[in-house]
Design a protein around this motif. Structure first.
Motif, PDB file in Angstrom:
ATOM      1  N   SER A 134      39.204  48.158  43.171  1.00 27.10           N
ATOM      2  CA  SER A 134      39.036  46.875  42.493  1.00 27.10           C
ATOM      3  C   SER A 134      39.765  45.781  43.264  1.00 27.10           C
ATOM      4  CB  SER A 134      39.599  46.980  41.071  1.00 27.10           C
ATOM      5  OG  SER A 134      39.412  45.775  40.379  1.00 27.10           O
ATOM      6  N   VAL A 135      39.092  44.643  43.428  1.00 25.24           N
ATOM      7  CA  VAL A 135      39.702  43.484  44.082  1.00 25.24           C
ATOM      8  C   VAL A 135      39.564  42.277  43.158  1.00 25.24           C
ATOM      9  CG1 VAL A 135      39.376  44.313  46.452  1.00 25.24           C
ATOM     10  CG2 VAL A 135      37.597  42.928  45.378  1.00 25.24           C
ATOM     11  N   SER A 136      40.480  41.352  43.284  1.00 21.14           N
ATOM     12  CA  SER A 136      40.484  40.177  42.408  1.00 21.14           C
ATOM     13  C   SER A 136      39.334  39.233  42.748  1.00 21.14           C
ATOM     14  CB  SER A 136      41.810  39.429  42.546  1.00 21.14           C
ATOM     15  OG  SER A 136      41.871  38.796  43.812  1.00 21.14           O
ATOM     16  N   PRO A 137      38.917  38.432  41.782  1.00 16.86           N
ATOM     17  CA  PRO A 137      37.912  37.405  42.077  1.00 16.86           C
ATOM     18  C   PRO A 137      38.375  36.452  43.186  1.00 16.86           C
ATOM     19  CG  PRO A 137      38.075  37.707  39.717  1.00 16.86           C
ATOM     20  CD  PRO A 137      39.195  38.503  40.333  1.00 16.86           C
ATOM     21  N   GLN A 138      39.670  36.189  43.260  1.00 13.84           N
ATOM     22  CA  GLN A 138      40.190  35.325  44.315  1.00 13.84           C
ATOM     23  C   GLN A 138      39.969  35.960  45.688  1.00 13.84           C
ATOM     24  OE1 GLN A 138      41.795  36.145  41.472  1.00 13.84           O
ATOM     25  NE2 GLN A 138      41.876  34.164  40.460  1.00 13.84           N
ATOM     26  N   THR A 139      40.163  37.267  45.788  1.00 17.29           N
ATOM     27  CA  THR A 139      39.910  37.982  47.042  1.00 17.29           C
ATOM     28  C   THR A 139      38.432  37.921  47.397  1.00 17.29           C
ATOM     29  OG1 THR A 139      41.783  39.461  46.644  1.00 17.29           O
ATOM     30  CG2 THR A 139      40.101  40.221  48.204  1.00 17.29           C
ATOM     31  N   VAL A 140      37.571  38.077  46.402  1.00 17.76           N
ATOM     32  CA  VAL A 140      36.127  37.984  46.635  1.00 17.76           C
ATOM     33  C   VAL A 140      35.771  36.582  47.121  1.00 17.76           C
ATOM     34  CG1 VAL A 140      33.851  38.081  45.542  1.00 17.76           C
ATOM     35  CG2 VAL A 140      35.560  39.816  45.009  1.00 17.76           C
ATOM     36  N   GLN A 141      36.395  35.568  46.541  1.00 18.28           N
ATOM     37  CA  GLN A 141      36.164  34.190  46.987  1.00 18.28           C
ATOM     38  C   GLN A 141      36.463  34.065  48.482  1.00 18.28           C
ATOM     39  OE1 GLN A 141      35.298  31.155  45.307  1.00 18.28           O
ATOM     40  NE2 GLN A 141      34.596  32.529  43.718  1.00 18.28           N
ATOM     41  N   GLU A 142      37.586  34.623  48.898  1.00 23.24           N
ATOM     42  CA  GLU A 142      37.966  34.559  50.311  1.00 23.24           C
ATOM     43  C   GLU A 142      36.988  35.346  51.179  1.00 23.24           C
ATOM     44  OE1 GLU A 142      41.988  36.001  50.323  1.00 23.24           O
ATOM     45  OE2 GLU A 142      42.651  34.384  48.984  1.00 23.24           O
ATOM     46  N   MET A 143      36.594  36.530  50.719  1.00 23.01           N
ATOM     47  CA  MET A 143      35.701  37.391  51.497  1.00 23.01           C
ATOM     48  C   MET A 143      34.312  36.793  51.651  1.00 23.01           C
ATOM     49  SD  MET A 143      36.841  41.044  49.854  1.00 23.01           S
ATOM     50  CE  MET A 143      35.726  42.036  50.813  1.00 23.01           C
ATOM     51  N   THR A 144      33.857  36.086  50.611  1.00 24.74           N
ATOM     52  CA  THR A 144      32.496  35.542  50.639  1.00 24.74           C
ATOM     53  C   THR A 144      32.447  34.103  51.128  1.00 24.74           C
ATOM     54  OG1 THR A 144      32.653  34.821  48.335  1.00 24.74           O
ATOM     55  CG2 THR A 144      31.729  37.035  48.731  1.00 24.74           C
ATOM     56  N   GLY A 145      33.590  33.470  51.255  1.00 23.62           N
ATOM     57  CA  GLY A 145      33.626  32.085  51.700  1.00 23.62           C
ATOM     58  C   GLY A 145      33.153  31.093  50.658  1.00 23.62           C
ATOM     59  N   MET A 146      33.115  31.487  49.404  1.00 22.75           N
ATOM     60  CA  MET A 146      32.625  30.584  48.359  1.00 22.75           C
ATOM     61  C   MET A 146      33.663  29.518  48.008  1.00 22.75           C
ATOM     62  SD  MET A 146      30.364  33.065  45.955  1.00 22.75           S
ATOM     63  CE  MET A 146      29.459  31.789  45.119  1.00 22.75           C
ATOM     64  N   ASN A 147      34.921  29.919  47.934  1.00 19.31           N
ATOM     65  CA  ASN A 147      36.032  28.994  47.691  1.00 19.31           C
ATOM     66  C   ASN A 147      35.791  28.029  46.539  1.00 19.31           C
ATOM     67  OD1 ASN A 147      37.515  30.142  49.825  1.00 19.31           O
ATOM     68  ND2 ASN A 147      36.314  28.941  51.278  1.00 19.31           N
ATOM     69  N   LEU A 148      35.467  28.583  45.385  1.00 28.05           N
ATOM     70  CA  LEU A 148      35.272  27.792  44.170  1.00 28.05           C
ATOM     71  C   LEU A 148      36.478  27.964  43.253  1.00 28.05           C
ATOM     72  CD1 LEU A 148      31.576  28.761  43.387  1.00 28.05           C
ATOM     73  CD2 LEU A 148      32.376  26.608  44.360  1.00 28.05           C
ATOM     74  N   THR A 149      36.666  27.012  42.384  1.00 27.92           N
ATOM     75  CA  THR A 149      37.711  27.110  41.369  1.00 27.92           C
ATOM     76  C   THR A 149      37.053  27.427  40.045  1.00 27.92           C
ATOM     77  OG1 THR A 149      39.029  25.479  42.545  1.00 27.92           O
ATOM     78  CG2 THR A 149      39.579  25.861  40.230  1.00 27.92           C
ATOM     79  N   SER A 150      37.619  28.378  39.334  1.00 30.04           N
ATOM     80  CA  SER A 150      37.078  28.729  38.028  1.00 30.04           C
ATOM     81  C   SER A 150      37.403  27.641  37.017  1.00 30.04           C
ATOM     82  CB  SER A 150      37.673  30.052  37.543  1.00 30.04           C
ATOM     83  OG  SER A 150      37.242  30.332  36.226  1.00 30.04           O
ATOM     84  N   PRO A 151      36.409  27.260  36.220  1.00 28.51           N
ATOM     85  CA  PRO A 151      36.737  26.377  35.096  1.00 28.51           C
ATOM     86  C   PRO A 151      37.571  27.161  34.083  1.00 28.51           C
ATOM     87  CG  PRO A 151      34.428  27.025  35.022  1.00 28.51           C
ATOM     88  CD  PRO A 151      34.998  27.602  36.279  1.00 28.51           C
ATOM     89  N   PRO A 152      38.260  26.476  33.194  1.00 25.47           N
ATOM     90  CA  PRO A 152      38.990  27.205  32.146  1.00 25.47           C
ATOM     91  C   PRO A 152      38.002  28.051  31.335  1.00 25.47           C
ATOM     92  CG  PRO A 152      39.547  24.868  32.105  1.00 25.47           C
ATOM     93  CD  PRO A 152      38.414  25.029  33.073  1.00 25.47           C
ATOM     94  N   LEU A 153      38.408  29.266  31.010  1.00 21.17           N
ATOM     95  CA  LEU A 153      37.546  30.123  30.198  1.00 21.17           C
ATOM     96  C   LEU A 153      37.521  29.599  28.764  1.00 21.17           C
ATOM     97  CD1 LEU A 153      38.672  33.597  31.562  1.00 21.17           C
ATOM     98  CD2 LEU A 153      36.460  32.475  31.946  1.00 21.17           C
ATOM     99  N   PRO A 154      36.361  29.655  28.113  1.00 23.30           N
ATOM    100  CA  PRO A 154      36.266  29.191  26.724  1.00 23.30           C
ATOM    101  C   PRO A 154      37.209  29.975  25.807  1.00 23.30           C
ATOM    102  CG  PRO A 154      34.078  29.612  27.632  1.00 23.30           C
ATOM    103  CD  PRO A 154      35.072  30.132  28.616  1.00 23.30           C
TER     104      PRO A 154
END
Length: 174
Positions: A134-154
């Motif tokens: 298991s890897v964090s969503p932040q790690t996936v962001q780095e691996m995929t180059g998406m570099n998005l910020t999550s909005p606050p969860l409802p």
């Protein structure tokens, strides 16, 4: 299986949606989708949800990025509220949206609607896996180059997270 082949072929097309956009698919309840109560079988809801999340990943470009990074998502938890039944031959729309992520999971909202009425609502949290771990969503962001910020969860997702934490504590102590 055909959906997977189709998605694999389409994964390299330019995205038509942003990651946080709602992606809607149209379906109809078939005779092979019903149970003894003459409405959509509970297991079929999950099948439609899988198909719609796959489509969301294709049209947002997420599938291609995850494929290239050799990552995949695994559903960790699902919560479904069945509000109104879906009958044979009834047309419905399934709306799929990424709500955001926390330090461990990506959260989806999926809604089944027919004639502008909500029939079923589902929340899912998905763990990302790379190399069998298991890897964090932040790690996936780095691996995929998406570099998005999550909005606050409802708030309703935060409440669901608390319920899942409580269940985990109960099973660990029980």
């Amino acid at each position: 299986m055909l959906e997977l082949i189709s998605a694999a072929r389409r994964r390299k097309r330019p995205p038509t949606h942003q990651l946080f956009d709602v992606v809607t698919m149209e379906f109809r309840v078939g005779l092979l989708d019903i149970d003894l109560n003459m409405h959509l079988n509970n297991a079929k809801y999950l099948k439609f949800m899988d198909r719609s999340r796959l489509e969301h990943a294709v049209v947002t470009g997420l599938l291609n990025r995850m494929f290239e990074a050799r990552c995949n998502g695994v559903v960790a938890n699902t919560e479904i509220a069945y509000i109104r039944e879906l009958r044979p031959y009834q047309h419905f729309q399934l709306h799929t949206q990424v709500l955001g992520w926390d330090e461990k999971y990506l959260y989806y909202d999926q809604r089944f609607e027919s004639q502008r009425k909500l029939h079923t609502h589902a929340l899912l949290r998905v763990a990302n896996v790379y190399g069998g771990k298991s890897v964090s969503p932040q790690t996936v962001q780095e691996m995929t180059g998406m570099n998005l910020t999550s909005p606050p969860l409802p708030e309703y997702v935060e409440q669901w997270k608390l319920l899942l934490q409580t269940k985990r504590r109960l099973t660990e102590n029980g």
